[in-house]
Write an enzyme that holds these catalytic residues in place. Structure first.
Site, mmCIF file in Angstrom:
data_model
loop_
_atom_site.group_PDB
_atom_site.id
_atom_site.type_symbol
_atom_site.label_atom_id
_atom_site.label_comp_id
_atom_site.label_asym_id
_atom_site.label_seq_id
_atom_site.Cartn_x
_atom_site.Cartn_y
_atom_site.Cartn_z
ATOM 1 N N ARG A 194 0.799 -1.097 -0.083
ATOM 2 C CA ARG A 194 -0.002 -0.014 0.071
ATOM 3 C C ARG A 194 0.827 1.332 -0.068
ATOM 4 N NH1 ARG A 194 -2.934 -3.754 -0.183
ATOM 5 N NH2 ARG A 194 -1.822 -3.849 -2.030
ATOM 6 N N SER A 227 -10.357 0.158 3.525
ATOM 7 C CA SER A 227 -9.761 -0.164 4.726
ATOM 8 C C SER A 227 -9.005 1.177 5.247
ATOM 9 C CB SER A 227 -8.646 -1.148 4.526
ATOM 10 O OG SER A 227 -8.988 -2.189 4.061
ATOM 11 N N GLU A 239 -4.725 4.482 5.659
ATOM 12 C CA GLU A 239 -4.356 4.027 4.504
ATOM 13 C C GLU A 239 -4.658 5.387 3.581
ATOM 14 O OE1 GLU A 239 -5.439 0.119 2.867
ATOM 15 O OE2 GLU A 239 -6.338 1.156 1.417
HETATM 16 C C1 LIG Z 1 -15.400 0.452 -0.452
HETATM 17 C C2 LIG Z 1 -13.744 0.543 -0.905
HETATM 18 C C3 LIG Z 1 -12.946 -0.561 -0.970
HETATM 19 C C4 LIG Z 1 -11.659 -0.270 -1.288
HETATM 20 N N1 LIG Z 1 -10.900 -1.310 -1.475
HETATM 21 C C5 LIG Z 1 -9.633 -1.385 -1.782
HETATM 22 C C6 LIG Z 1 -8.997 -2.709 -1.940
HETATM 23 O O1 LIG Z 1 -9.255 -3.847 -1.876
HETATM 24 N N2 LIG Z 1 -7.593 -2.552 -2.031
HETATM 25 C C7 LIG Z 1 -6.887 -1.059 -2.336
HETATM 26 O O2 LIG Z 1 -5.837 -1.227 -2.461
HETATM 27 N N3 LIG Z 1 -7.742 -0.104 -2.086
HETATM 28 C C8 LIG Z 1 -9.020 -0.222 -1.934
HETATM 29 N N4 LIG Z 1 -9.822 0.846 -1.752
HETATM 30 C C9 LIG Z 1 -9.068 2.165 -1.833
HETATM 31 C C10 LIG Z 1 -9.162 2.892 -3.154
HETATM 32 O O3 LIG Z 1 -10.578 2.508 -3.713
HETATM 33 C C11 LIG Z 1 -8.067 2.870 -3.966
HETATM 34 O O4 LIG Z 1 -6.908 3.330 -3.054
HETATM 35 C C12 LIG Z 1 -8.140 3.690 -5.290
HETATM 36 O O5 LIG Z 1 -6.840 3.444 -5.875
HETATM 37 C C13 LIG Z 1 -8.259 5.040 -5.095
HETATM 38 O O6 LIG Z 1 -8.513 5.552 -6.358
HETATM 39 P P1 LIG Z 1 -9.183 7.053 -6.525
HETATM 40 O O7 LIG Z 1 -9.072 7.476 -7.917
HETATM 41 O O8 LIG Z 1 -10.437 7.040 -5.993
HETATM 42 O O9 LIG Z 1 -8.378 7.878 -5.741
HETATM 43 P P2 LIG Z 1 -8.309 9.465 -4.951
HETATM 44 O O10 LIG Z 1 -9.164 9.069 -3.724
HETATM 45 O O11 LIG Z 1 -9.173 10.301 -5.886
HETATM 46 O O12 LIG Z 1 -7.146 9.812 -4.594
HETATM 47 C C14 LIG Z 1 -6.390 9.122 -3.686
HETATM 48 C C15 LIG Z 1 -4.826 9.815 -3.538
HETATM 49 O O13 LIG Z 1 -4.193 9.452 -4.986
HETATM 50 C C16 LIG Z 1 -3.670 10.837 -5.405
HETATM 51 N N5 LIG Z 1 -4.075 10.650 -7.053
HETATM 52 C C17 LIG Z 1 -5.320 10.409 -7.447
HETATM 53 N N6 LIG Z 1 -5.204 10.334 -8.809
HETATM 54 C C18 LIG Z 1 -3.870 10.756 -9.013
HETATM 55 C C19 LIG Z 1 -3.063 10.751 -10.193
HETATM 56 N N7 LIG Z 1 -3.614 10.452 -11.490
HETATM 57 N N8 LIG Z 1 -1.733 11.241 -10.195
HETATM 58 C C20 LIG Z 1 -1.207 11.199 -8.973
HETATM 59 N N9 LIG Z 1 -2.041 11.017 -7.819
HETATM 60 C C21 LIG Z 1 -3.145 10.825 -7.787
HETATM 61 C C22 LIG Z 1 -4.763 11.812 -4.763
HETATM 62 O O14 LIG Z 1 -4.293 13.085 -4.946
HETATM 63 C C23 LIG Z 1 -4.921 11.132 -3.313
HETATM 64 O O15 LIG Z 1 -3.666 11.590 -2.735
HETATM 65 C C24 LIG Z 1 -11.043 0.936 -1.338
HETATM 66 C C25 LIG Z 1 -11.800 2.049 -1.271
HETATM 67 C C26 LIG Z 1 -13.324 1.937 -0.910
HETATM 68 C C27 LIG Z 1 -13.919 3.060 -0.785
#
Ligand SMILES: Cc1cc2nc3c(=O)[nH]c(=O)nc-3n(C[C@H](O)[C@H](O)[C@H](O)COP(=O)(O)OP(=O)(O)OC[C@H]3O[C@@H](n4cnc5c(N)ncnc54)[C@H](O)[C@@H]3O)c2cc1C
Length: 412
Positions: free
Chosen positions: A180, A266, A404
């Site tokens: 992570r 998480s 996380e």
């Molecule tokens: C119900 C649920 C289940 C989940 N299960 C998992 C799981 O099983 N495994 C897991 O690893 N994660 C899980 N996650 C966490 C999440 O889905 C992941 O971390 C996902 O990759 C975040 O994507 P996002 O586009 O929503 O990021 P955001 O929430 O929009 O951003 C997260 C971070 O990444 C940065 N960011 C976003 N896009 C970019 C980009 N293009 N370039 C640089 N930085 C960027 C943002 O600035 C921020 O710091 C879960 C979340 C939820 C709500």
């Protein structure tokens, strides 16, 4: 049109719109205050342009994908939020037989990408089905679940670093992907413009076997659900369906009808501690040996009880120095063990469905690791719950749980 009748630019319209927009509208936790300025990039060129504009303004800026891994405070963010909505999946034959390369734009939806690869018989992402959010965010914390991690399929990214004029290619090695984490999560500022993946193309195999098989199943719970042994290969579509069903049972897929999914997934990572710390835990505490990584902070329980805070501090420093000495000592690096944050939380007396009195934030009723918004919670209520969990676990086991999600404007 503006009041004077002149056409409004997209950016001006978005700024106007942003005055009414809060992070609560943009994030899966549905908390967080106002966005000072919101702009959306729909092409890679526009993304680069918007980053340059934001940098030139001298104001703070941040990027947002699906908002599924952020906790933003109730005061919001006094700067520009660049929302990434770029699209495109480019498929090319891989360098080696039986492989395929994909270049995927950052704004693509991760779960839709997994469905796309499964439909075409490309193996390597099937166990990552159902993870919310964008493709561009996937390397940030090296997303992982059910025995697969992005790192096993990632070739590299196109990355626009802070202060740089053009995107450049960064290899997966340069990203230092770990559990992570990556250099992006550790503070390398910039934007992931696109992601390059290598997957196993099952086309030739399918002609012989009659079906497209996934990579070997590497997670016991998934193997059980599929009725197979660890290491067996199972049709891609079956793996994806089984993962989605397992995730739904834990509130880990976004579902408008399931309040347990109003979360950031998480909330805490599984702590990684020196083996001798893990040995002090009850025998039934789940633990896994891991490759050397930076250990998490541990406060020996004796120190927590120490009378003088200075003594406790000095003893703690000595303990950490010992760990560092071992770590810099090559061959004698102490073995590291990953613990289950969910187990630590439960054993510290916090159960599924727990909420602080009067709070609208609560632990998921399906999974102790997910902090959820039960309806109308503030970011501060989520933060209070997070701090309470951290304090309980530290008081009980001396182990510090780390959040996380990316945390903005919130004290944890
Ligand atoms: C119900 C649920 C289940 C989940 N299960 C998992 C799981 O099983 N495994 C897991 O690893 N994660 C899980 N996650 C966490 C999440 O889905 C992941 O971390 C996902 O990759 C975040 O994507 P996002 O586009 O929503 O990021 P955001 O929430 O929009 O951003 C997260 C971070 O990444 C940065 N960011 C976003 N896009 C970019 C980009 N293009 N370039 C640089 N930085 C960027 C943002 O600035 C921020 O710091 C879960 C979340 C939820 C709500």
């Amino acid at each position: 049109m503006t009041e004077s009748g002149t056409p409004e630019t997209t950016h001006a319209a978005e700024e106007r719109e942003a005055r009414a927009i809060r992070f609560a509208d943009l994030t899966t936790l549905r908390v967080g205050g106002p966005v000072a300025r919101l702009v959306t990039a729909t092409t890679p060129d526009e993304l680069v342009e918007l980053v340059h504009e934001a940098e030139a303004s001298g104001e703070p800026w941040m990027v947002l994908g699906g908002g599924s891994n952020v906790l933003v405070g109730d005061d919001g963010f006094d700067g520009t939020v660049i929302r990434i909505a770029t699209r495109g999946i480019d498929v090319r034959p891989g360098d080696e037989d039986g492989t395929v390369h994909l270049r995927v734009q950052a704004g693509e939806n991760w779960d839709e990408l997994v469905a796309f690869t499964v439909e075409r018989g490309f193996a390597g992402l099937e166990a990552l089905a159902g993870i919310p959010g964008s493709v561009g965010a996937s390397p940030v914390q090296n997303i992982g679940a059910y025995g697969q991690e992005l790192s096993s399929a990632l070739l590299g990214i196109e990355f626009l670093g802070e202060g740089e004029s053009e995107p450049r290619v960064m290899s997966a090695d340069e990203l230092e992907l770990g559990y992570r984490t990556s250099v992006l999560k550790q503070g390398l500022r910039g934007v992931v413009v696109s992601v390059d993946l290598v997957l196993h193309d099952t086309t030739a195999e399918r002609e012989v076997l009659g079906e497209a098989l996934g990579t070997p199943v590497a997670y016991a719970q998934l193997a059980n659900a599929l009725g197979v042994q660890l290491g067996d290969r199972v049709p891609l579509a079956r793996v994806r369906e089984a993962v989605l069903a397992l995730r739904a049972g834990k509130g880990m897929v976004l579902d408008p009808d399931d309040v347990d999914s109003v979360s950031a997934g998480s909330f805490f990572t599984n702590p990684i501690v020196p083996e001798r710390v893990a040995r002090t835990l009850p025998g039934d505490a789940p633990r896994w040996y891991v490759e050397p990584e930076e250990p998490d902070e541990v406060t020996p329980l004796a120190e927590l009880a120490a009378e003088s805070p200075l003594d406790a501090f000095l003893a703690h420093q000595a303990e950490l120095e010992q760990v560092e000495e071992h770590a810099s000592d090559g061959a004698s690096t102490p073995p590291l063990v990953k613990l289950s944050a969910a187990w630590l939380i439960e054993r510290s007396g916090i159960h599924r469905g727990f909420a602080l009195p009067g709070s609208r934030a609560g632990i998921s009723t399906k999974h102790t690791l997910a902090l959820t918004n039960r309806g109308g919670a503030s970011a501060e209520e989520v933060a209070q719950l997070a701090r309470f969990v951290q304090q309980r676990v530290q008081a009980e086991f001396g182990i510090v749980l780390h959040p996380e999600p990316t945390v903005v404007g919130v004290e944890l």
